[in-house]
Scaffold this motif. Sequence first.
Motif, PDB file in Angstrom:
ATOM      1  N   SER A 108       1.056   8.946   0.796  1.00  0.00           N
ATOM      2  CA  SER A 108       1.412   7.905   0.055  1.00  0.00           C
ATOM      3  C   SER A 108       1.934   6.914   0.255  1.00  0.00           C
ATOM      4  O   SER A 108       2.532   6.965   1.788  1.00  0.00           O
ATOM      5  N   THR A 109       2.688   5.994  -0.654  1.00  0.00           N
ATOM      6  CA  THR A 109       3.007   4.927   0.325  1.00  0.00           C
ATOM      7  C   THR A 109       4.492   4.956   0.229  1.00  0.00           C
ATOM      8  O   THR A 109       4.999   5.703  -0.128  1.00  0.00           O
ATOM      9  N   GLU A 122      -8.836  -5.403  -3.694  1.00  0.00           N
ATOM     10  CA  GLU A 122      -7.898  -4.130  -4.229  1.00  0.00           C
ATOM     11  C   GLU A 122      -9.775  -3.368  -4.283  1.00  0.00           C
ATOM     12  O   GLU A 122     -10.267  -2.379  -4.830  1.00  0.00           O
ATOM     13  N   LYS A 136      -3.601   2.088   6.633  1.00  0.00           N
ATOM     14  CA  LYS A 136      -2.900   2.514   6.796  1.00  0.00           C
ATOM     15  C   LYS A 136      -3.266   2.870   8.547  1.00  0.00           C
ATOM     16  O   LYS A 136      -4.747   2.663   9.006  1.00  0.00           O
ATOM     17  N   GLY A 144      -6.579   4.929  -0.840  1.00  0.00           N
ATOM     18  CA  GLY A 144      -5.951   4.142  -2.434  1.00  0.00           C
ATOM     19  C   GLY A 144      -6.645   2.702  -3.111  1.00  0.00           C
ATOM     20  O   GLY A 144      -5.112   2.918  -3.804  1.00  0.00           O
ATOM     21  N   ASN A 161       1.188   6.448  -6.252  1.00  0.00           N
ATOM     22  CA  ASN A 161       1.739   6.300  -5.092  1.00  0.00           C
ATOM     23  C   ASN A 161       0.727   6.027  -4.532  1.00  0.00           C
ATOM     24  O   ASN A 161       0.562   6.469  -2.728  1.00  0.00           O
ATOM     25  N   GLY A 162      -0.858   5.075  -3.580  1.00  0.00           N
ATOM     26  CA  GLY A 162      -1.745   4.614  -2.747  1.00  0.00           C
ATOM     27  C   GLY A 162      -2.223   6.214  -2.374  1.00  0.00           C
ATOM     28  O   GLY A 162      -3.008   5.849  -1.939  1.00  0.00           O
TER      29      GLY A 162
END
Lengths: 267, 194
Positions: A108-109, A122, A136, A144, A161-162
């Motif tokens: 996650s982020t 997005e 990432k 995400g 949270n991504g």
Amino acid sequence: MKTILLSILVLGALGALFGALLAFASKIFHVETDPRQAAVREALAGANCGGCGYPGCDGYAAAVVKGEAPCNKCVAGGAATAAKVAEIMGESNDAAEKMVAFVPCSGSTGVAELRFNYSGPENCRAAMLFGGQSNKLCTFACIGFGNCVKACKFDAMHIENGVAKVQRSHCVGCGACVDACPKNIVKLIPASQRIMPACSSKDKGPIVMKNCTVGCIGCMKCQRECPADAIVVKDNLAQVDVDKCIQCVHCADICPRHIILYFGKTG
Amino acid sequence: MLTNILSIALGAILIDNFIFSQFLGCCPFLGCSNKVDTATGMGIAVVFVMGLASAICWVVDTYVLVPLGLEFLETLAFILVIAALVQFVEMFLKKSVPSLYAALGIYLPLITTNCAVLGVVLLNVQNHYNFIESVVYGITGGLGFMLAIVLFASVRERIDFADYPDCFEGFPIALVSAGLLALAFMGFSGMKIF
């Protein structure tokens, strides 16, 4: 005035004439369809999700009646629907194990390190245009941006949270998210399986350490301590054999990276 | 009389081909031309519907609309006739030729709103054709459509094996080849028989 009335009369008469002819023709050209087909169609979930592999619920109902498809293919309806269809077809119900989607990533982020700050569309596919990997560092990580969320027709996928998370109570196991994921990391697991390592990284330990603070480093602790030999580290990644797993949760307790997840009863 | 009919027929099939020079009926032309089998079925359905529609619409126009001075209702009345006719053809096929019915699938109802069918009946009125000429124009117009769609389907089947840029994959290459076929048919334009 006369023209208007005449127009209405003529068109009305033509319409009525054609309507009557069609009604008559539908009697002459009436085709006997198997009444079971309508009954099966009625019993299905009706989401037209395509999870059965046929073009919509109508296509699946036709295949079931023809005997080309088994009774338990409707993933959206689950076991209850399979039982109903089996009853209509007069077959014994060998309902398939209910499957749910699972996203094996915990990056996650703030946990997964970033290559760059991405501010484009997005969309996971768009984010992957930069050299075939996302923003990432980990090439196996969930991007995400929610291609799976958009693909899900049952509101079971959410980005938290991504990272995509599956709400098991909503998931019907149709597999739309599996197809939608450009990283090919979303998979279907049996709903009864409560233990899953939430990482997809096949990189070696040191690389994972650099990319992510929680990823599986292939330390093999779970493999050594599993009482049922159900968890094996293959390609630097812990993988659970669902047929052997006895759901003892020991591996989840001892994992030094805390990425082996235990789904409680509420899921 | 015979030369007149021959000229109408050749005109509808080659010179004023419904798809390639009048650009009517492009929807089934592109949608239903992936396989020669389906294209042939679609072509036969269109020939059938266009011929019947021409006959019935001529009767409706000549014996109902014109005597009552309601020519302005032609478009509306013809749509009604065609819609009922397609419904009828669908029922007929479902009963008699189920394989064709299954092959045509969604495209048969599409003929309802097909401009080629509506076009042929309106052109019949515009050209002041009599009953026989109307039916001939309808059937040969359908045959022209069939010729075009079968030719195009054969081309598309071969395109699958051709080496073309990836960005043309699917519809774009179909549109390009349709354009080239239309160019070939331009060779007939301006010709006059008899």
